[in-house]
Write a protein that holds these residues in place. Structure first.
Motif, PDB file in Angstrom:
ATOM      1  N   TRP A 423       0.822  -1.202   0.000  1.00 47.76           N
ATOM      2  CA  TRP A 423       0.000   0.000   0.000  1.00 47.76           C
ATOM      3  C   TRP A 423       0.862   1.261   0.000  1.00 47.76           C
ATOM      4  CZ3 TRP A 423      -4.925   0.931  -0.980  1.00 47.76           C
ATOM      5  CH2 TRP A 423      -5.519   2.090  -0.534  1.00 47.76           C
ATOM      6  N   ILE A 424       1.902   1.269   0.793  1.00 49.07           N
ATOM      7  CA  ILE A 424       2.794   2.439   0.857  1.00 49.07           C
ATOM      8  C   ILE A 424       3.528   2.626  -0.469  1.00 49.07           C
ATOM      9  CG2 ILE A 424       4.852   3.361   1.971  1.00 49.07           C
ATOM     10  CD1 ILE A 424       3.934   2.072   4.564  1.00 49.07           C
ATOM     11  N   ASP A 425       4.007   1.549  -1.047  1.00 49.97           N
ATOM     12  CA  ASP A 425       4.715   1.650  -2.338  1.00 49.97           C
ATOM     13  C   ASP A 425       3.799   2.178  -3.436  1.00 49.97           C
ATOM     14  OD1 ASP A 425       6.957   0.686  -1.103  1.00 49.97           O
ATOM     15  OD2 ASP A 425       6.715  -1.381  -1.817  1.00 49.97           O
ATOM     16  N   CYS A 426       2.514   1.795  -3.366  1.00 50.46           N
ATOM     17  CA  CYS A 426       1.567   2.288  -4.365  1.00 50.46           C
ATOM     18  C   CYS A 426       1.367   3.798  -4.242  1.00 50.46           C
ATOM     19  CB  CYS A 426       0.238   1.549  -4.216  1.00 50.46           C
ATOM     20  SG  CYS A 426      -1.130   2.235  -5.169  1.00 50.46           S
ATOM     21  N   LEU A 427       1.237   4.285  -3.008  1.00 50.25           N
ATOM     22  CA  LEU A 427       0.999   5.717  -2.810  1.00 50.25           C
ATOM     23  C   LEU A 427       2.250   6.554  -3.075  1.00 50.25           C
ATOM     24  CD1 LEU A 427      -1.232   5.640   0.412  1.00 50.25           C
ATOM     25  CD2 LEU A 427      -1.921   5.595  -1.997  1.00 50.25           C
ATOM     26  N   LYS A 428       3.406   5.987  -2.826  1.00 55.30           N
ATOM     27  CA  LYS A 428       4.653   6.716  -3.072  1.00 55.30           C
ATOM     28  C   LYS A 428       4.950   6.846  -4.558  1.00 55.30           C
ATOM     29  CE  LYS A 428       7.288   5.898   1.174  1.00 55.30           C
ATOM     30  NZ  LYS A 428       8.517   5.259   1.741  1.00 55.30           N
ATOM     31  N   ASN A 429       4.682   5.799  -5.305  1.00 56.60           N
ATOM     32  CA  ASN A 429       5.012   5.769  -6.738  1.00 56.60           C
ATOM     33  C   ASN A 429       3.738   6.042  -7.547  1.00 56.60           C
ATOM     34  OD1 ASN A 429       7.955   4.551  -6.658  1.00 56.60           O
ATOM     35  ND2 ASN A 429       6.709   3.291  -5.294  1.00 56.60           N
ATOM     36  N   LYS A 430       3.337   7.296  -7.579  1.00 60.43           N
ATOM     37  CA  LYS A 430       2.119   7.672  -8.288  1.00 60.43           C
ATOM     38  C   LYS A 430       2.277   7.425  -9.794  1.00 60.43           C
ATOM     39  CE  LYS A 430       0.996  11.221  -4.866  1.00 60.43           C
ATOM     40  NZ  LYS A 430       0.731  12.667  -4.622  1.00 60.43           N
ATOM     41  N   GLY A 431       1.252   6.813 -10.353  1.00 60.53           N
ATOM     42  CA  GLY A 431       1.263   6.535 -11.776  1.00 60.53           C
ATOM     43  C   GLY A 431       1.988   5.254 -12.155  1.00 60.53           C
ATOM     44  N   LYS A 432       2.611   4.581 -11.186  1.00 63.29           N
ATOM     45  CA  LYS A 432       3.357   3.352 -11.467  1.00 63.29           C
ATOM     46  C   LYS A 432       2.606   2.143 -10.919  1.00 63.29           C
ATOM     47  CE  LYS A 432       7.817   1.110 -10.629  1.00 63.29           C
ATOM     48  NZ  LYS A 432       9.142   1.237  -9.956  1.00 63.29           N
ATOM     49  N   LYS A 433       2.572   1.062 -11.698  1.00 66.01           N
ATOM     50  CA  LYS A 433       1.913  -0.167 -11.271  1.00 66.01           C
ATOM     51  C   LYS A 433       2.833  -0.956 -10.344  1.00 66.01           C
ATOM     52  CE  LYS A 433      -1.117  -0.792 -15.268  1.00 66.01           C
ATOM     53  NZ  LYS A 433      -1.561  -1.715 -16.354  1.00 66.01           N
ATOM     54  N   VAL A 434       2.300  -1.336  -9.173  1.00 67.51           N
ATOM     55  CA  VAL A 434       3.055  -2.113  -8.193  1.00 67.51           C
ATOM     56  C   VAL A 434       2.342  -3.457  -8.026  1.00 67.51           C
ATOM     57  CG1 VAL A 434       3.994  -2.199  -5.861  1.00 67.51           C
ATOM     58  CG2 VAL A 434       3.705   0.016  -7.027  1.00 67.51           C
ATOM     59  N   GLU A 435       3.021  -4.513  -8.406  1.00 62.02           N
ATOM     60  CA  GLU A 435       2.418  -5.849  -8.436  1.00 62.02           C
ATOM     61  C   GLU A 435       3.077  -6.740  -7.390  1.00 62.02           C
ATOM     62  OE1 GLU A 435       2.652  -9.076 -11.829  1.00 62.02           O
ATOM     63  OE2 GLU A 435       1.203  -7.532 -12.403  1.00 62.02           O
ATOM     64  N   ARG A 436       2.262  -7.389  -6.544  1.00 61.50           N
ATOM     65  CA  ARG A 436       2.784  -8.252  -5.476  1.00 61.50           C
ATOM     66  C   ARG A 436       1.863  -9.463  -5.270  1.00 61.50           C
ATOM     67  NH1 ARG A 436       5.658  -4.633  -2.007  1.00 61.50           N
ATOM     68  NH2 ARG A 436       7.018  -3.456  -3.410  1.00 61.50           N
ATOM     69  N   TRP A 437       2.478 -10.529  -4.765  1.00 64.93           N
ATOM     70  CA  TRP A 437       1.717 -11.698  -4.322  1.00 64.93           C
ATOM     71  C   TRP A 437       1.365 -11.528  -2.842  1.00 64.93           C
ATOM     72  CZ3 TRP A 437      -0.290 -15.720  -6.990  1.00 64.93           C
ATOM     73  CH2 TRP A 437       0.171 -15.962  -8.282  1.00 64.93           C
ATOM     74  N   HIS A 438       0.172 -11.989  -2.487  1.00 63.57           N
ATOM     75  CA  HIS A 438      -0.281 -11.894  -1.107  1.00 63.57           C
ATOM     76  C   HIS A 438      -0.923 -13.204  -0.670  1.00 63.57           C
ATOM     77  CE1 HIS A 438       0.471  -7.575  -0.728  1.00 63.57           C
ATOM     78  NE2 HIS A 438      -0.016  -7.459  -1.958  1.00 63.57           N
ATOM     79  N   THR A 439      -0.786 -13.473   0.629  1.00 60.74           N
ATOM     80  CA  THR A 439      -1.371 -14.673   1.221  1.00 60.74           C
ATOM     81  C   THR A 439      -2.812 -14.405   1.638  1.00 60.74           C
ATOM     82  OG1 THR A 439       0.772 -15.430   2.033  1.00 60.74           O
ATOM     83  CG2 THR A 439      -1.185 -16.327   3.108  1.00 60.74           C
ATOM     84  N   LEU A 440      -3.709 -15.289   1.236  1.00 61.17           N
ATOM     85  CA  LEU A 440      -5.112 -15.172   1.614  1.00 61.17           C
ATOM     86  C   LEU A 440      -5.322 -15.785   2.994  1.00 61.17           C
ATOM     87  CD1 LEU A 440      -6.786 -16.192  -1.765  1.00 61.17           C
ATOM     88  CD2 LEU A 440      -6.450 -13.881  -0.881  1.00 61.17           C
ATOM     89  N   THR A 441      -6.022 -15.064   3.856  1.00 61.52           N
ATOM     90  CA  THR A 441      -6.325 -15.561   5.194  1.00 61.52           C
ATOM     91  C   THR A 441      -7.816 -15.848   5.307  1.00 61.52           C
ATOM     92  OG1 THR A 441      -6.647 -13.341   6.094  1.00 61.52           O
ATOM     93  CG2 THR A 441      -4.422 -14.256   6.177  1.00 61.52           C
ATOM     94  N   ASN A 442      -8.158 -16.732   6.212  1.00 60.90           N
ATOM     95  CA  ASN A 442      -9.578 -17.088   6.375  1.00 60.90           C
ATOM     96  C   ASN A 442     -10.314 -16.152   7.321  1.00 60.90           C
ATOM     97  OD1 ASN A 442      -8.374 -17.834   8.715  1.00 60.90           O
ATOM     98  ND2 ASN A 442      -9.005 -19.980   8.655  1.00 60.90           N
TER      99      ASN A 442
END
Length: 451
Positions: A423-442
């Motif tokens: 989330w922080i990387d997305c807001l810092k790098n405006k206009g740039k796509k930030v793609e990450r894998w995330h673990t799903l929790t129940n």
């Protein structure tokens, strides 16, 4: 039957001259129960000693640690005559075998007892039989967060079928948390003990944290059409030993699966109970991972001057906002009886007062690794995002009844770990796509988990 006279109270044992020596079992038992100090009754296990393969002849073969008495025999009468007097020095033909016992028969019995115990403790004669070798390559690509296992070949596998051959295939599991979703399997090669696969199996969404704490279990099995498949052997590789973007070749000997802890190891486990409880608690948090993985792309678009000719979605994006790209999922939990799921993804931007922030992808039927490649746009200013939380949930579609929640992840200023960093990387790098894998929790914080 001729017998000899025992002088228990006046001196050593005597035998009538010219009479052959013979000892009946009644007389032998009479010697053992003669008046004297009371001795503890030996258990039956003392007469049949069991030695582990690591034991040596220097260790006693019975609970009695004293030196063995001299056996009564025709040839050893002179040495054993005085042994009948002492309370602790009497002997019998039924005495337990002890190291140092006189006569060759005792040594031979000890040797045979040791050989028998070693064969029993080995559990199976297969321990001395090779299960075969397996060759494979491992490669972790950091850029794509993927782990590639190329299964090459096996040699000298253990025969499993009546024809002296086998129908082998290879299975992969990620430990801890092996389940059907993260099991990968090669094709089956028929009627051979030296199969060649040359097949690459790939795990998606493997983060660097997984590489540090996960272990890859590689097992070889024999496929049987009429009965259950049979296990041949396995090997386990700690993924932390792999270097990113470097292929590592393995040529390993297959082994039996590690045995379960025995009750004799309980005292050792009790000494480290505090450490065990800490590890158990950690694994309980990590067990949530088995809900699956989600590949998500976040992009914040700042407002820009738009032409009058631009219409529709492009005009909305020109006013600025958050773009959420749902790429794919991997190793989802199976929610249907057929071992699969019918997954789709929903996104919310909360708090949602007007109930207009819900977006939903298409349903992908009968899969645990769906690909969506869909994007959703939220028109919102940069300052407003500070008080918003993005919730992304994965569901299993069921016709005629309520849908099943598979897992979810939330992004915002109150998130933790990788989601907060994304989330922080997305807001810092405006206009740039930030793609990450995330673990799903129940358990998704703040979500009602209802469909």
């Amino acid at each position: 039957m001729r017998s000899f006279t025992l002088a228990l109270s006046v001196g050593p044992m005597t035998v009538r001259k010219g009479k052959p020596l013979a000892i009946s079992i009644q007389e032998n038992m009479a010697i053992d129960v003669c008046p004297g100090p009371i001795r503890p009754i030996r258990q039956i296990s003392a007469y049949f000693p069991r030695l582990s393969p690591t034991s040596s002849f220097s260790e006693p073969l019975s609970p009695n640690h004293k030196a063995a008495p001299t056996s009564l025999s025709p040839g050893g009468m002179g040495q054993g005559g005085g042994a009948a007097r002492g309370g602790g020095g009497s002997s019998s033909l039924l005495s337990p075998l002890l190291p140092g016992a006189g006569g060759g028969g005792g040594s031979l019995s000890a040797m045979s007892s040791m050989d028998t115990s070693i064969e029993i403790d080995s559990c199976d004669s297969d321990d001395s039989t090779s299960l075969g070798t397996l060759q494979f390559d491992l490669l972790y690509e950091r850029a794509t967060s993927s782990l590639h296992c190329t299964v090459l070949r096996a040699k000298g596998l253990k025969p499993m079928d009546f024809n002296g051959l086998a129908d082998p295939y290879v299975k992969l599991h990620l430990l801890p948390g092996a389940c059907k979703a993260n099991k990968l399997k090669t094709k089956t090669v028929r009627n051979t003990l030296n199969p060649v696969w040359n097949e690459t199996l790939t795990y998606c969404g493997i983060t660097e944290e997984d590489m540090y704490r996960k272990t890859l279990r590689v097992s070889v099995c024999d496929e049987d059409k009429l009965t259950h498949n049979e296990f041949i052997g396995e090997s386990r590789v700690a993924l932390r030993r792999l270097k990113p973007d470097q292929t590592k070749h393995y040529n390993i000997c297959l082994e039996h699966p590690p045995p379960l802890p025995s009750p004799t190891a309980m005292s050792t486990a009790l000494r480290g109970i505090s450490c065990y409880l800490r590890e158990w608690e950690t694994e309980q948090h990590r067990s949530l991972e088995e809900r699956g993985r989600l590949l998500l792309c976040l992009q914040f678009l700042p407002p820009s001057a738009a032409d009058d000719d631009v219409k529709g979605e492009a005009k909305e994006r020109a006013r600025g906002g958050l773009c959420v790209g749902v790429k794919r999922c991997a190793h989802l939990a199976a929610m249907d009886v057929n071992g699969f799921s019918d997954p789709y993804v929903k996104t919310y931007l909360k708090p949602d007062v007007h109930k207009k922030s819900k977006h939903k992808t298409a349903v992908i039927k009968k899969t645990l690794n769906p690909e969506f490649n869909e994007e959703f746009f939220y028109e919102i200013t940069f300052s407003e995002l500070a008080s918003k939380t993005l919730e992304v949930t994965v569901w299993d579609y069921d016709l005629g009844k309520s849908n099943d929640f598979i897992g979810g992840v939330s992004f915002g200023c109150h998130s933790q770990g990788e989601t907060l960093q994304h989330w922080i990387d997305c807001l810092k790098n405006k206009g740039k796509k930030v793609e990450r894998w995330h673990t799903l929790t129940n358990e998704l914080p703040g979500s009602t988990l209802q469909e």
